[in-house]
Scaffold this active site. Structure first.
Site: not given
Ligand code: RB5
Length: 148
Positions: A11-12, A67, A69-70, A100, A135
């Site tokens: 995003d921006h 973004c 914060t992600g 994993h 896994h």
């Protein structure tokens, strides 16, 4: 591990870091930019997460989502069955997401991290194979949830 294409989107808030990540990876990989195209125009991160999911069609396709914060962009991406998106904060989480979880998309927060750690995380993510073994079954169970 076979990597044919790496799609990248933000995003921006993630735009500036996306541009720098493209520069960092382009020498080694084929990197395809899915937007956004401008940090000054506010956009909605789910649009770019969904666009990423639509493009990941082969096992050899990988993705990067950014973004502020992600968090938002990784939540939206993980609504798609073909996406295993890991929000990573350091080299260990980036490595373990591959080893994993067989993550095919890495997400991070541009407002949370410096460029050096992001580049190190990308080296760890794209340089680590899925370990399989115990896994494998766990990863397969992700999409086998019971409907309630
Ligand atoms: C945009 O201001 C910000 O909310 C977004 O980039 C992200 O951090 C959401 O999770």
């Amino acid at each position: 591990m076979k990597i044919d294409r790496i799609y990248i989107a933000s995003d921006h808030a993630g735009f500036g870091l996306k541009e720098r990540v493209k520069g960092f990876l382009s020498e080694k990989f084929s990197v395809i930019d899915l937007g956004c195209d401008d940090e000054k125009i506010s956009v909605d991160y789910p649009d770019f997460a969904h666009k990423m999911a639509e493009n990941l069609v082969n096992d050899s396709d990988f993705g990067i989502l950014i973004c502020g914060t992600g968090i938002g962009i990784s939540i939206a991406a993980n609504r798609h069955k073909n996406v295993r998106c890991a929000l990573c904060h350091d080299i260990s989480t980036a490595k373990l997401a591959r080893e994993h979880n067989n993550a095919n998309v890495i997400a991070f927060g541009a407002r949370m991290l410096g460029e050096v750690v992001v580049f190190d995380m990308l080296n760890a993510f794209f340089g680590t194979n899925f370990a399989g073994g115990r896994h494998q079954n766990r990863v397969e169970k992700i999409n086998q949830k019971e409907q309630k």
